[in-house]
Scaffold this motif. Structure first.
Motif, mmCIF file in Angstrom:
data_model
loop_
_atom_site.group_PDB
_atom_site.id
_atom_site.type_symbol
_atom_site.label_atom_id
_atom_site.label_comp_id
_atom_site.label_asym_id
_atom_site.label_seq_id
_atom_site.Cartn_x
_atom_site.Cartn_y
_atom_site.Cartn_z
ATOM 1 N N CYS A 128 12.529 -2.396 -1.017
ATOM 2 C CA CYS A 128 11.883 -2.405 -2.337
ATOM 3 C C CYS A 128 12.187 -1.126 -3.110
ATOM 4 N N ASN A 129 12.317 -0.010 -2.412
ATOM 5 C CA ASN A 129 12.687 1.244 -3.050
ATOM 6 C C ASN A 129 14.113 1.136 -3.616
ATOM 7 N N TYR A 130 15.010 0.570 -2.813
ATOM 8 C CA TYR A 130 16.382 0.336 -3.263
ATOM 9 C C TYR A 130 16.400 -0.611 -4.469
ATOM 10 N N ALA A 131 15.669 -1.710 -4.375
ATOM 11 C CA ALA A 131 15.634 -2.687 -5.472
ATOM 12 C C ALA A 131 15.061 -2.068 -6.744
ATOM 13 N N ALA A 132 14.077 -1.198 -6.600
ATOM 14 C CA ALA A 132 13.490 -0.526 -7.778
ATOM 15 C C ALA A 132 14.524 0.347 -8.467
ATOM 16 N N HIS A 133 15.343 1.060 -7.692
ATOM 17 C CA HIS A 133 16.378 1.919 -8.272
ATOM 18 C C HIS A 133 17.520 1.102 -8.885
ATOM 19 N N ARG A 134 17.845 -0.008 -8.281
ATOM 20 C CA ARG A 134 18.994 -0.790 -8.746
ATOM 21 C C ARG A 134 18.633 -1.860 -9.769
ATOM 22 N N TYR A 135 17.467 -2.516 -9.606
ATOM 23 C CA TYR A 135 17.097 -3.653 -10.457
ATOM 24 C C TYR A 135 15.786 -3.463 -11.213
ATOM 25 N N PRO A 160 9.015 -3.845 10.400
ATOM 26 C CA PRO A 160 8.780 -4.650 9.193
ATOM 27 C C PRO A 160 8.366 -3.856 7.959
ATOM 28 N N VAL A 161 7.406 -2.954 8.115
ATOM 29 C CA VAL A 161 6.922 -2.189 6.961
ATOM 30 C C VAL A 161 8.001 -1.243 6.442
ATOM 31 N N ALA A 162 8.705 -0.576 7.339
ATOM 32 C CA ALA A 162 9.772 0.342 6.928
ATOM 33 C C ALA A 162 10.891 -0.409 6.234
ATOM 34 N N ASN A 163 11.254 -1.581 6.758
ATOM 35 C CA ASN A 163 12.336 -2.378 6.188
ATOM 36 C C ASN A 163 11.978 -2.862 4.783
ATOM 37 N N ILE A 164 10.800 -3.425 4.645
ATOM 38 C CA ILE A 164 10.357 -3.922 3.328
ATOM 39 C C ILE A 164 10.289 -2.778 2.325
ATOM 40 N N THR A 189 0.841 -1.205 0.000
ATOM 41 C CA THR A 189 0.000 0.000 0.000
ATOM 42 C C THR A 189 0.871 1.247 0.000
ATOM 43 N N VAL A 190 1.879 1.265 0.867
ATOM 44 C CA VAL A 190 2.788 2.415 0.936
ATOM 45 C C VAL A 190 3.566 2.537 -0.376
ATOM 46 N N MET A 191 4.091 1.434 -0.860
ATOM 47 C CA MET A 191 4.875 1.443 -2.100
ATOM 48 C C MET A 191 4.062 1.999 -3.266
ATOM 49 N N HIS A 192 2.850 1.517 -3.428
ATOM 50 C CA HIS A 192 2.028 1.965 -4.553
ATOM 51 C C HIS A 192 1.677 3.442 -4.433
ATOM 52 N N SER A 193 1.527 3.945 -3.201
ATOM 53 C CA SER A 193 1.237 5.375 -3.043
ATOM 54 C C SER A 193 2.451 6.238 -3.399
ATOM 55 N N HIS A 194 3.649 5.643 -3.401
ATOM 56 C CA HIS A 194 4.876 6.362 -3.750
ATOM 57 C C HIS A 194 5.424 5.948 -5.127
ATOM 58 N N GLY A 195 4.677 5.133 -5.854
ATOM 59 C CA GLY A 195 5.094 4.725 -7.195
ATOM 60 C C GLY A 195 6.241 3.728 -7.211
ATOM 61 N N ILE A 196 6.422 2.962 -6.146
ATOM 62 C CA ILE A 196 7.496 1.964 -6.078
ATOM 63 C C ILE A 196 6.927 0.638 -6.569
ATOM 64 N N PRO A 197 7.520 0.044 -7.599
ATOM 65 C CA PRO A 197 6.984 -1.211 -8.134
ATOM 66 C C PRO A 197 7.292 -2.403 -7.225
ATOM 67 N N GLY A 198 6.518 -3.457 -7.392
ATOM 68 C CA GLY A 198 6.748 -4.693 -6.653
ATOM 69 C C GLY A 198 5.451 -5.446 -6.457
ATOM 70 N N THR A 199 5.578 -6.756 -6.295
ATOM 71 C CA THR A 199 4.403 -7.589 -6.089
ATOM 72 C C THR A 199 4.539 -8.354 -4.774
ATOM 73 N N TYR A 200 3.426 -8.875 -4.342
ATOM 74 C CA TYR A 200 3.407 -9.668 -3.117
ATOM 75 C C TYR A 200 4.371 -10.852 -3.240
#
Length: 196
Positions: free
Chosen positions: A179-186, A171-175, A103-114
């Protein structure tokens, strides 16, 4: 049509005025209309909703009509319920942490799936939010990987997402930071299939 409406208001005024002599206020069947008519016609009755109690108050020696009182009580309950549904709640487990992070990721435009998050999270920490790696090259350098997705402190600070905790073990902050890092790098956490 206007004459009929005026006639009804006049009848309502007489009914409300005379009923107070008998100790009861007779309200019309529609509570909001009754409230309006009674307020205009009986100076001893205060029909304004008390913001703190949500109740209708009567003047000295008068009772509030039960339909009117029930209407005000039920409308307060409905408004409380509607506010409660606005904020989503998640269980305090891996499933809830991932869904909250998405939910947080999608509100900030960070890609990723469950599935991408779950796969990496289980590989990195087996779902333990307090996991810490004390043996790899990062640990040897004095910056061990921490949390569900094994993030080091400098990476967590750089890719921290606004609105989440600054605690790397949260947990939420870590994930979300991982995911934000992974989006920028991968491109996405979904593209990560091994240590990153």
């Amino acid at each position: 049509m206007t004459a009929v409406v005026v006639g009804l208001v006049a009848v309502g005024a007489i009914a409300a005025g005379t009923s107070s002599a008998f100790g009861k206020v007779q309200a019309a069947r529609a509570p909001s209309t009754a409230s309006h008519i009674v307020a205009k016609t009986n100076p001893y009755l205060n029909t304004k909703s008390d913001a703190s109690a949500g109740a209708v108050e009567a003047g000295p020696g008068q009772d509030v009509h039960p339909v009117l009182a029930a209407y005000h009580k039920s409308s307060k309950k409905v408004s409380r319920r509607s506010h409660a549904h606005k904020k989503a709640t998640y269980p305090n487990n891996v499933d809830g942490w991932i869904r909250h992070s998405l939910t947080v990721m999608h509100s900030h435009g960070i890609p990723g799936t469950y599935s991408g998050i779950h796969r990496n999270l289980m590989r990195e920490s087996s779902g333990n939010p307090n996991a810490i790696n004390k043996w790899d090259s990062n640990a040897a350098a004095g910056i061990p990987s921490k949390g569900l997705l094994q993030v080091i402190d400098p990476t967590f600070r750089e890719y921290h997402v606004k609105g989440t905790s600054w605690n790397i073990y949260n947990p939420v902050a870590n994930i979300t930071a991982a995911c934000n890092y992974a989006a920028h790098r991968y491109g996405s956490i979904d593209n990560v299939n091994s240590a990153y």
